[in-house]
Enzyme design. Structure first.
Site, short mmCIF file in Angstrom:
data_model
loop_
_atom_site.label_atom_id
_atom_site.label_comp_id
_atom_site.label_asym_id
_atom_site.label_seq_id
_atom_site.Cartn_x
_atom_site.Cartn_y
_atom_site.Cartn_z
CB CYS A 90 57.68 -10.87 -7.75
SG CYS A 90 56.66 -11.12 -9.19
CG ASP B 56 57.91 -3.38 -12.57
OD1 ASP B 56 57.15 -3.95 -13.37
OD2 ASP B 56 58.17 -3.83 -11.44
CG HIS C 90 58.38 -7.24 -12.12
ND1 HIS C 90 57.69 -6.42 -11.26
CD2 HIS C 90 58.15 -8.51 -11.70
CE1 HIS C 90 57.06 -7.17 -10.37
NE2 HIS C 90 57.33 -8.43 -10.61
#
Lengths: 89, 246
Positions: free
Chosen positions: B123, B182, B214
Protein backbone atom coordinates in the site's frame (compact mmCIF):
# COMPACT_ATOMS: atom_id res chain seq x y z
CA UNK A 1 -5.51 2.53 -2.07
CA UNK A 2 -4.38 5.08 0.47
CA UNK A 3 -6.09 8.32 -0.56
CA UNK A 4 -3.68 10.53 1.43
CA UNK A 5 -6.35 13.24 1.43
CA UNK A 6 -7.17 14.43 4.93
CA UNK A 7 -9.43 17.30 5.92
CA UNK A 8 -8.77 18.77 9.33
CA UNK A 9 -10.74 21.28 11.35
CA UNK A 10 -11.02 22.52 14.88
CA UNK A 11 -14.00 21.55 17.02
CA UNK A 12 -15.25 22.45 20.46
CA UNK A 13 -17.11 19.83 22.42
CA UNK A 14 -16.71 16.59 24.29
CA UNK A 15 -16.45 12.94 23.40
CA UNK A 16 -16.58 9.74 25.41
CA UNK A 17 -13.31 8.04 24.81
CA UNK A 18 -10.95 5.32 26.01
CA UNK A 19 -12.00 3.55 29.21
CA UNK A 20 -15.37 5.27 29.16
CA UNK A 21 -14.16 8.68 30.23
CA UNK A 22 -15.31 11.94 28.74
CA UNK A 23 -12.79 14.44 27.45
CA UNK A 24 -12.81 17.76 25.71
CA UNK A 25 -12.11 17.53 21.97
CA UNK A 26 -10.46 20.30 20.01
CA UNK A 27 -9.56 18.77 16.63
CA UNK A 28 -11.20 16.65 13.94
CA UNK A 29 -9.64 14.81 11.02
CA UNK A 30 -11.86 13.47 8.23
CA UNK A 31 -10.63 11.16 5.49
CA UNK A 32 -11.77 8.36 3.20
CA UNK A 33 -9.30 5.51 3.50
CA UNK A 34 -8.66 2.02 4.80
CA UNK A 35 -10.46 1.28 8.05
CA UNK A 36 -8.82 -0.48 10.96
CA UNK A 37 -11.94 -2.33 12.10
CA UNK A 38 -14.91 -1.90 9.74
CA UNK A 39 -15.36 -4.72 7.24
CA UNK A 40 -14.94 -2.60 4.14
CA UNK A 41 -12.09 -1.73 1.83
CA UNK A 42 -12.51 1.97 2.44
CA UNK A 43 -14.57 4.01 4.85
CA UNK A 44 -15.18 7.61 5.76
CA UNK A 45 -13.15 8.00 8.91
CA UNK A 46 -13.50 10.67 11.57
CA UNK A 47 -11.05 11.20 14.41
CA UNK A 48 -12.10 13.52 17.22
CA UNK A 49 -9.08 14.31 19.35
CA UNK A 50 -7.37 16.43 21.94
CA UNK A 51 -3.75 16.42 20.76
CA UNK A 52 -2.55 17.89 24.06
CA UNK A 53 -3.57 14.67 25.83
CA UNK A 54 -1.63 12.35 23.51
CA UNK A 55 -2.54 10.03 20.62
CA UNK A 56 -4.87 7.88 22.71
CA UNK A 57 -7.21 10.81 23.42
CA UNK A 58 -9.22 9.96 20.33
CA UNK A 59 -12.70 8.88 19.40
CA UNK A 60 -12.67 7.19 16.01
CA UNK A 61 -15.49 6.47 13.57
CA UNK A 62 -15.28 4.32 10.44
CA UNK A 63 -18.44 4.62 8.33
CA UNK A 64 -19.36 3.29 4.93
CA UNK A 65 -19.74 6.09 2.41
CA UNK A 66 -23.52 5.63 2.38
CA UNK A 67 -23.85 5.78 6.14
CA UNK A 68 -21.49 8.74 6.32
CA UNK A 69 -23.72 10.69 3.93
CA UNK A 70 -26.76 9.65 5.97
CA UNK A 71 -25.05 10.89 9.11
CA UNK A 72 -24.24 14.21 7.46
CA UNK A 73 -27.88 14.56 6.44
CA UNK A 74 -29.07 13.62 9.92
CA UNK A 75 -26.78 16.17 11.53
CA UNK A 76 -27.97 18.81 9.11
CA UNK A 77 -31.63 17.92 9.72
CA UNK A 78 -31.15 18.03 13.48
CA UNK A 79 -29.46 21.42 13.30
CA UNK A 80 -32.05 22.79 10.91
CA UNK A 81 -34.81 21.86 13.34
CA UNK A 82 -33.33 23.89 16.18
CA UNK A 83 -34.99 27.25 16.87
CA UNK A 84 -32.52 29.99 16.06
CA UNK A 85 -32.68 31.31 19.59
CA UNK A 86 -31.27 28.04 20.92
CA UNK A 87 -28.30 27.80 18.58
CA UNK A 88 -24.99 28.50 20.26
CA UNK A 89 -21.66 28.59 18.54
CA UNK B 1 17.59 -24.44 8.03
CA UNK B 2 16.03 -24.07 11.45
CA UNK B 3 12.62 -22.44 11.77
CA UNK B 4 13.44 -21.23 15.26
CA UNK B 5 13.47 -17.47 15.47
CA UNK B 6 13.34 -14.60 17.91
CA UNK B 7 11.58 -11.25 17.65
CA UNK B 8 11.82 -8.13 19.75
CA UNK B 9 11.43 -4.39 19.79
CA UNK B 10 14.63 -2.35 19.55
CA UNK B 11 15.74 1.22 18.99
CA UNK B 12 17.71 2.13 15.87
CA UNK B 13 19.12 5.28 14.37
CA UNK B 14 16.77 6.70 11.75
CA UNK B 15 16.72 9.82 9.61
CA UNK B 16 18.75 12.73 10.92
CA UNK B 17 20.25 10.52 13.61
CA UNK B 18 16.91 10.30 15.42
CA UNK B 19 16.39 7.30 17.64
CA UNK B 20 13.29 5.40 16.51
CA UNK B 21 11.64 2.17 17.46
CA UNK B 22 11.82 -0.87 15.21
CA UNK B 23 10.63 -4.47 15.26
CA UNK B 24 13.37 -7.04 14.62
CA UNK B 25 12.93 -10.73 13.84
CA UNK B 26 15.89 -13.05 13.29
CA UNK B 27 16.39 -16.74 12.64
CA UNK B 28 18.45 -18.55 15.22
CA UNK B 29 21.97 -19.53 14.27
CA UNK B 30 25.10 -17.87 13.01
CA UNK B 31 24.89 -18.56 9.29
CA UNK B 32 25.21 -15.59 6.94
CA UNK B 33 21.98 -14.29 5.48
CA UNK B 34 20.32 -11.36 3.79
CA UNK B 35 18.23 -8.71 5.45
CA UNK B 36 14.75 -7.37 4.71
CA UNK B 37 13.43 -3.95 5.66
CA UNK B 38 9.65 -4.08 5.99
CA UNK B 39 7.89 -0.74 5.57
CA UNK B 40 4.59 -0.67 7.42
CA UNK B 41 1.48 0.57 5.65
CA UNK B 42 -0.23 3.86 6.37
CA UNK B 43 -2.50 2.35 9.07
CA UNK B 44 0.62 1.81 11.09
CA UNK B 45 3.19 -0.35 12.76
CA UNK B 46 0.59 -2.96 13.53
CA UNK B 47 0.15 -6.63 14.31
CA UNK B 48 -0.26 -7.63 10.66
CA UNK B 49 2.98 -5.94 9.68
CA UNK B 50 4.86 -7.54 12.56
CA UNK B 51 3.54 -10.92 11.44
CA UNK B 52 5.16 -10.27 8.07
CA UNK B 53 8.44 -9.37 9.78
CA UNK B 54 8.41 -12.70 11.61
CA UNK B 55 7.53 -14.51 8.40
CA UNK B 56 10.66 -13.15 6.76
CA UNK B 57 12.69 -14.46 9.68
CA UNK B 58 11.01 -17.84 9.23
CA UNK B 59 12.06 -17.61 5.57
CA UNK B 60 15.66 -17.19 6.68
CA UNK B 61 16.23 -13.43 6.70
CA UNK B 62 17.02 -10.89 9.37
CA UNK B 63 13.98 -8.63 9.11
CA UNK B 64 13.39 -5.19 10.54
CA UNK B 65 10.43 -2.82 10.46
CA UNK B 66 11.09 0.79 11.55
CA UNK B 67 8.19 2.49 13.32
CA UNK B 68 7.71 5.49 11.02
CA UNK B 69 5.41 7.13 13.57
CA UNK B 70 7.67 6.82 16.61
CA UNK B 71 8.65 10.48 16.71
CA UNK B 72 5.10 11.79 16.84
CA UNK B 73 3.52 8.99 18.86
CA UNK B 74 5.96 6.94 20.95
CA UNK B 75 4.35 3.93 22.60
CA UNK B 76 0.90 4.77 21.20
CA UNK B 77 -1.45 2.13 19.84
CA UNK B 78 -0.77 1.70 16.09
CA UNK B 79 -4.13 3.11 15.01
CA UNK B 80 -3.85 6.11 17.33
CA UNK B 81 -0.31 6.78 16.10
CA UNK B 82 -1.46 6.58 12.47
CA UNK B 83 -4.30 9.01 13.17
CA UNK B 84 -1.97 11.47 14.84
CA UNK B 85 0.57 11.38 12.02
CA UNK B 86 -2.12 11.64 9.36
CA UNK B 87 -3.65 14.69 11.02
CA UNK B 88 -0.18 16.25 11.26
CA UNK B 89 0.43 15.84 7.52
CA UNK B 90 1.99 12.40 7.19
CA UNK B 91 5.55 11.14 6.75
CA UNK B 92 7.70 13.23 4.39
CA UNK B 93 9.54 11.33 1.69
CA UNK B 94 12.96 12.55 2.82
CA UNK B 95 12.41 11.25 6.33
CA UNK B 96 11.17 7.92 5.02
CA UNK B 97 14.36 7.44 3.03
CA UNK B 98 16.44 8.26 6.09
CA UNK B 99 14.53 5.83 8.29
CA UNK B 100 14.78 2.99 5.77
CA UNK B 101 18.46 3.84 5.37
CA UNK B 102 18.92 3.50 9.11
CA UNK B 103 17.17 0.13 9.11
CA UNK B 104 19.29 -1.00 6.16
CA UNK B 105 22.48 -0.01 7.96
CA UNK B 106 21.38 -1.80 11.11
CA UNK B 107 20.78 -5.02 9.18
CA UNK B 108 24.12 -4.80 7.37
CA UNK B 109 25.80 -4.31 10.74
CA UNK B 110 24.54 -7.60 12.16
CA UNK B 111 27.22 -10.28 12.48
CA UNK B 112 25.02 -12.62 10.44
CA UNK B 113 24.66 -10.23 7.51
CA UNK B 114 25.82 -11.31 4.07
CA UNK B 115 25.82 -7.64 3.07
CA UNK B 116 22.61 -7.79 1.06
CA UNK B 117 19.42 -6.01 2.10
CA UNK B 118 16.07 -5.78 0.38
CA UNK B 119 13.00 -3.69 1.08
CA UNK B 120 9.29 -4.48 0.85
CA UNK B 121 6.18 -2.43 1.43
CA UNK B 122 2.46 -2.73 0.93
CA UNK B 123 0.00 0.00 0.00
CA UNK B 124 1.65 3.34 0.97
CA UNK B 125 4.68 1.23 1.86
CA UNK B 126 4.82 -0.05 -1.71
CA UNK B 127 5.39 3.44 -3.00
CA UNK B 128 7.89 4.03 -0.22
CA UNK B 129 9.79 0.84 -1.09
CA UNK B 130 10.27 2.13 -4.64
CA UNK B 131 11.21 5.55 -3.29
CA UNK B 132 13.83 4.05 -0.97
CA UNK B 133 15.29 1.97 -3.78
CA UNK B 134 15.74 5.14 -5.85
CA UNK B 135 17.93 6.69 -3.15
CA UNK B 136 19.59 3.89 -1.17
CA UNK B 137 21.97 1.08 -2.03
CA UNK B 138 19.45 -1.69 -1.63
CA UNK B 139 19.80 -5.06 -3.35
CA UNK B 140 16.11 -5.75 -4.07
CA UNK B 141 12.78 -3.98 -3.73
CA UNK B 142 9.21 -5.27 -3.62
CA UNK B 143 6.27 -3.00 -4.31
CA UNK B 144 2.94 -4.50 -3.31
CA UNK B 145 0.21 -2.32 -4.85
CA UNK B 146 1.79 1.00 -3.98
CA UNK B 147 -0.28 3.96 -5.16
CA UNK B 148 1.21 7.04 -6.81
CA UNK B 149 4.47 5.60 -8.03
CA UNK B 150 2.87 6.80 -11.23
CA UNK B 151 -0.41 8.72 -11.42
CA UNK B 152 -1.26 12.00 -9.77
CA UNK B 153 -1.46 12.27 -5.95
CA UNK B 154 -4.11 14.50 -4.40
CA UNK B 155 -3.33 17.96 -3.18
CA UNK B 156 -2.24 17.90 0.42
CA UNK B 157 -0.44 14.56 0.17
CA UNK B 158 2.62 14.42 2.42
CA UNK B 159 4.91 14.01 -0.58
CA UNK B 160 5.57 16.25 -3.55
CA UNK B 161 4.28 13.99 -6.27
CA UNK B 162 4.65 10.63 -7.91
CA UNK B 163 8.02 8.97 -8.43
CA UNK B 164 8.22 9.21 -12.21
CA UNK B 165 11.12 11.66 -12.19
CA UNK B 166 13.02 9.49 -9.71
CA UNK B 167 12.56 6.13 -11.43
CA UNK B 168 15.64 6.56 -13.67
CA UNK B 169 17.62 6.46 -10.39
CA UNK B 170 16.19 3.11 -9.27
CA UNK B 171 19.16 1.15 -7.94
CA UNK B 172 17.65 -2.26 -7.26
CA UNK B 173 15.69 -4.89 -9.16
CA UNK B 174 11.99 -4.41 -8.50
CA UNK B 175 9.27 -7.01 -7.98
CA UNK B 176 5.78 -5.56 -8.36
CA UNK B 177 2.65 -7.38 -7.19
CA UNK B 178 -0.70 -5.88 -8.12
CA UNK B 179 -4.41 -6.63 -8.26
CA UNK B 180 -6.19 -6.21 -11.57
CA UNK B 181 -9.26 -4.85 -9.78
CA UNK B 182 -7.27 -2.14 -7.98
CA UNK B 183 -7.98 1.48 -8.89
CA UNK B 184 -4.82 2.92 -7.37
CA UNK B 185 -2.55 1.74 -8.74
CA UNK B 186 -4.81 1.03 -11.68
CA UNK B 187 -3.74 -1.49 -14.34
CA UNK B 188 -2.99 1.52 -16.57
CA UNK B 189 -0.70 3.02 -13.93
CA UNK B 190 1.05 -0.34 -13.49
CA UNK B 191 1.50 -0.52 -17.25
CA UNK B 192 2.97 2.99 -17.23
CA UNK B 193 5.43 1.99 -14.50
CA UNK B 194 6.37 -1.11 -16.47
CA UNK B 195 6.97 0.99 -19.56
CA UNK B 196 9.13 3.55 -17.74
CA UNK B 197 11.29 0.88 -16.14
CA UNK B 198 11.68 -0.98 -19.43
CA UNK B 199 12.65 2.24 -21.21
CA UNK B 200 15.26 2.93 -18.54
CA UNK B 201 16.59 -0.64 -18.62
CA UNK B 202 15.68 -1.20 -14.97
CA UNK B 203 15.34 -4.89 -14.04
CA UNK B 204 11.80 -5.58 -12.90
CA UNK B 205 9.22 -8.33 -12.70
CA UNK B 206 5.52 -7.57 -12.38
CA UNK B 207 2.59 -9.86 -11.61
CA UNK B 208 -1.01 -8.69 -11.69
CA UNK B 209 -3.66 -10.98 -10.26
CA UNK B 210 -7.21 -11.67 -11.39
CA UNK B 211 -9.96 -11.39 -8.77
CA UNK B 212 -7.75 -9.23 -6.57
CA UNK B 213 -7.83 -5.57 -5.73
CA UNK B 214 -5.93 -3.46 -3.27
CA UNK B 215 -4.59 -5.05 -0.08
CA UNK B 216 -5.01 -8.66 -1.21
CA UNK B 217 -2.20 -9.72 1.17
CA UNK B 218 -4.08 -8.43 4.24
CA UNK B 219 -5.32 -11.58 5.96
CA UNK B 220 -7.56 -9.69 8.40
CA UNK B 221 -9.36 -7.57 5.81
CA UNK B 222 -12.18 -8.29 3.35
CA UNK B 223 -9.74 -7.53 0.52
CA UNK B 224 -7.72 -10.67 1.31
CA UNK B 225 -7.44 -13.00 -1.68
CA UNK B 226 -5.86 -16.28 -0.76
CA UNK B 227 -4.80 -17.35 -4.25
CA UNK B 228 -3.13 -14.04 -5.07
CA UNK B 229 -1.52 -13.78 -1.65
CA UNK B 230 -0.16 -17.33 -1.73
CA UNK B 231 1.30 -16.87 -5.20
CA UNK B 232 2.63 -13.45 -4.17
CA UNK B 233 4.48 -14.91 -1.20
CA UNK B 234 6.01 -17.54 -3.50
CA UNK B 235 7.15 -14.79 -5.88
CA UNK B 236 8.63 -12.79 -3.01
CA UNK B 237 10.50 -15.85 -1.76
CA UNK B 238 11.95 -16.58 -5.19
CA UNK B 239 12.87 -12.95 -5.77
CA UNK B 240 14.62 -12.50 -2.44
CA UNK B 241 16.47 -15.83 -2.78
CA UNK B 242 17.79 -14.63 -6.15
CA UNK B 243 18.90 -11.20 -4.95
CA UNK B 244 19.56 -11.56 -1.23
CA UNK B 245 20.75 -15.15 -1.05
CA UNK B 246 19.37 -17.76 1.28
Amino acid sequence: MCTYHTVTTTVDGSAKGPEGSWFHVTDAAVYYDHPVHAMAGHTLNIDLTDPTRGPAARVALELTSTSARELVAAIQEALDAVPAALLQS
Amino acid sequence: MSDTLSARTILIEGDNGDEIQAYLARPDGDDRRGGVVVIHHLPGYDRGTKEMVRRFAEMGYDALCPNLYWREAPNAAPDDAAAKVRAAGGVPDERLVGDVGGAMAYLRGLRTSNGKVGVIGHCSGGRQAVLAACHLDLDAAVDCYGAFVTGTPPEGAPFRGNLVDQLPDLRAPLLGLFGKDDVSPSPEQVAELDEILTRNAKPHEFHSYDDAGHAFFATDRPAYRVAAANDGWERIGTFFRAHLGG
